[in-house]
Design a protein around this motif. Sequence first.
Motif, short mmCIF file in Angstrom:
data_model
loop_
_atom_site.label_atom_id
_atom_site.label_comp_id
_atom_site.label_asym_id
_atom_site.label_seq_id
_atom_site.Cartn_x
_atom_site.Cartn_y
_atom_site.Cartn_z
N VAL A 187 0.51 -1.40 0.36
CA VAL A 187 -0.04 -0.15 0.00
C VAL A 187 1.10 1.39 0.45
O VAL A 187 0.92 2.08 -0.69
CB VAL A 187 -0.94 -0.07 1.13
CG1 VAL A 187 -2.06 1.39 1.49
CG2 VAL A 187 -1.73 -0.94 1.09
N PRO A 188 1.57 1.39 0.77
CA PRO A 188 2.97 2.51 0.90
C PRO A 188 3.51 2.99 -0.29
O PRO A 188 4.04 3.73 -0.50
CB PRO A 188 4.10 2.47 2.78
CG PRO A 188 3.70 0.57 2.95
CD PRO A 188 2.05 0.75 2.10
N SER A 189 3.81 1.84 -1.07
CA SER A 189 4.02 1.54 -2.29
C SER A 189 4.39 2.24 -3.52
O SER A 189 3.94 3.05 -4.27
CB SER A 189 4.96 0.69 -2.77
OG SER A 189 5.83 -0.27 -1.33
N ILE A 190 2.48 1.22 -3.63
CA ILE A 190 1.58 2.97 -4.67
C ILE A 190 1.10 3.93 -4.30
O ILE A 190 1.41 3.94 -5.10
CB ILE A 190 0.16 1.58 -4.52
CG1 ILE A 190 0.47 -0.16 -4.50
CG2 ILE A 190 -1.29 2.38 -4.84
CD1 ILE A 190 0.26 -0.21 -6.35
N ILE B 206 6.93 3.85 -14.06
CA ILE B 206 6.69 2.99 -13.18
C ILE B 206 7.50 1.55 -12.81
O ILE B 206 6.68 0.09 -13.46
CB ILE B 206 6.03 3.18 -12.22
CG1 ILE B 206 5.54 4.15 -12.12
CG2 ILE B 206 5.26 2.51 -10.97
CD1 ILE B 206 5.83 5.28 -11.51
N ARG B 207 8.17 1.89 -12.00
CA ARG B 207 9.76 -0.12 -12.55
C ARG B 207 9.21 -1.00 -10.94
O ARG B 207 8.99 -0.59 -9.80
CB ARG B 207 11.15 0.00 -11.69
CG ARG B 207 11.50 -1.59 -11.85
CD ARG B 207 13.04 -1.50 -11.87
NE ARG B 207 13.72 -2.27 -12.36
CZ ARG B 207 14.15 -2.80 -10.85
NH1 ARG B 207 13.99 -2.44 -10.06
NH2 ARG B 207 14.81 -4.04 -10.70
N THR B 208 8.05 -1.97 -10.98
CA THR B 208 7.55 -2.53 -9.54
C THR B 208 7.45 -4.39 -9.66
O THR B 208 7.28 -5.00 -10.73
CB THR B 208 5.64 -1.85 -9.44
OG1 THR B 208 5.32 -2.64 -8.33
CG2 THR B 208 5.16 -2.30 -11.24
N HIS B 209 7.28 -4.50 -8.42
CA HIS B 209 7.39 -6.19 -8.03
C HIS B 209 5.53 -6.47 -7.91
O HIS B 209 5.19 -7.23 -8.17
CB HIS B 209 7.69 -6.33 -6.82
CG HIS B 209 9.41 -5.28 -5.92
ND1 HIS B 209 9.63 -4.51 -5.62
CD2 HIS B 209 10.25 -6.50 -6.68
CE1 HIS B 209 10.76 -4.58 -5.66
NE2 HIS B 209 10.88 -5.76 -6.34
N SER B 210 4.91 -5.27 -7.68
CA SER B 210 3.33 -5.30 -8.14
C SER B 210 2.78 -4.51 -9.90
O SER B 210 2.12 -4.09 -9.39
CB SER B 210 2.49 -4.74 -7.13
OG SER B 210 3.79 -5.55 -5.30
N ALA B 211 2.25 -5.94 -10.34
CA ALA B 211 2.29 -5.15 -11.77
C ALA B 211 0.60 -4.88 -11.62
O ALA B 211 0.40 -3.83 -12.58
CB ALA B 211 2.98 -5.61 -12.57
N LYS B 212 0.15 -6.25 -11.30
CA LYS B 212 -0.93 -6.20 -11.47
C LYS B 212 -1.63 -4.62 -10.73
O LYS B 212 -3.01 -3.53 -10.82
CB LYS B 212 -1.94 -6.62 -10.87
CG LYS B 212 -3.50 -7.38 -10.54
CD LYS B 212 -3.98 -8.24 -10.48
CE LYS B 212 -5.11 -8.94 -10.16
NZ LYS B 212 -5.57 -10.09 -10.05
N GLU B 213 -1.23 -4.05 -9.60
CA GLU B 213 -2.08 -3.35 -8.99
C GLU B 213 -1.25 -2.17 -9.21
O GLU B 213 -1.92 -1.39 -8.96
CB GLU B 213 -1.61 -3.92 -7.27
CG GLU B 213 -2.43 -5.13 -6.36
CD GLU B 213 -1.64 -6.65 -7.08
OE1 GLU B 213 -1.77 -6.73 -5.89
OE2 GLU B 213 -0.47 -6.38 -7.42
N THR B 214 -0.08 -1.66 -9.69
CA THR B 214 -0.04 -0.69 -9.62
C THR B 214 -0.79 -0.13 -10.95
O THR B 214 -1.30 1.02 -10.97
CB THR B 214 1.95 -0.48 -9.79
OG1 THR B 214 2.60 -0.87 -8.92
CG2 THR B 214 2.46 0.30 -10.98
N VAL B 215 -1.15 -1.46 -12.23
CA VAL B 215 -1.82 -0.49 -13.23
C VAL B 215 -2.67 -0.54 -13.00
O VAL B 215 -3.78 1.06 -13.59
CB VAL B 215 -1.83 -2.11 -13.77
CG1 VAL B 215 -2.78 -2.02 -14.52
CG2 VAL B 215 -0.55 -2.61 -14.33
#
Length: 278
Positions: free
Chosen positions: A242-245, A259-268
Amino acid sequence: MKIGQVEVGGGSHVKVMGIINVSPESFYKGSVRVGATEIAEAAREMQEAGAHIIDIGAMSTAPYLETMIPAKEEIRRMTEALLAAKSACSLPVSVDTPRAEVAGAAAKAGADAINDVTGLKYDRKMTKVVAKAGLPVIAGAYSSAPARGNVAGTLKALKETIAIAKKAGISDVIVDPSIGFFRGEGKNPFFTKMTDLPWYARDLQVLSNIDKIARLAPVCVSVSRKSFIGHLLNLEAKKCLVPSIACEIVAVINGASVIRTHSAKETVQALAMLELLR
């Protein structure tokens, strides 16, 4: 500019770069995939989730970990992962490495970009490899000598890299402010030593000033589950979604292009909602 066929910067929509780590030593174990089957599955899932690019790392560069492995092993891991990802999805693939030998092998295996956290400065052969391959580079803010960690110090490091790239004939440069890589001390050569700010304060300051960095070139921000978040909120990496998002949304509002992320689905999903609200 483009990574593969994906446009970056220049007014195009923000792109999401999903991380696949094939390095068991990586700081966030939830991003680690071992073996061609797991890697291919992760690549397919990222494409289905709406990611635009995949970034593969075969050796962790986290400053606070002892992660150096032989180049031969990094090449083995990287080549296997790159081929598996390419076979499973149609997304362009970036290769995360500071070593020219690995970057060269990745280019031959079909990489679409090179992601160098040291901004072409750690391995002096990197510019020749990237220029010869004709690939875009994602270049991190980095200095081998002690540097200021504030926004001015970050801009200075990135301007140096842009000049290095230009001299080598590399025209497609995406800059990365290197969240997490300016520290008072570390255990590998891939971080910038600074003493003017606490590392977590530096990361907050830079993240809040992406607009100034975006004046140089398109900006890729990699803030997903970074240690400053865990430090400030007393959370383990696996609990920092959540704080990453929240940090990613701020980065985009301030001008980030990738945005480079470990959580692609949530970031999208988060960025799609941001787009609807703007």
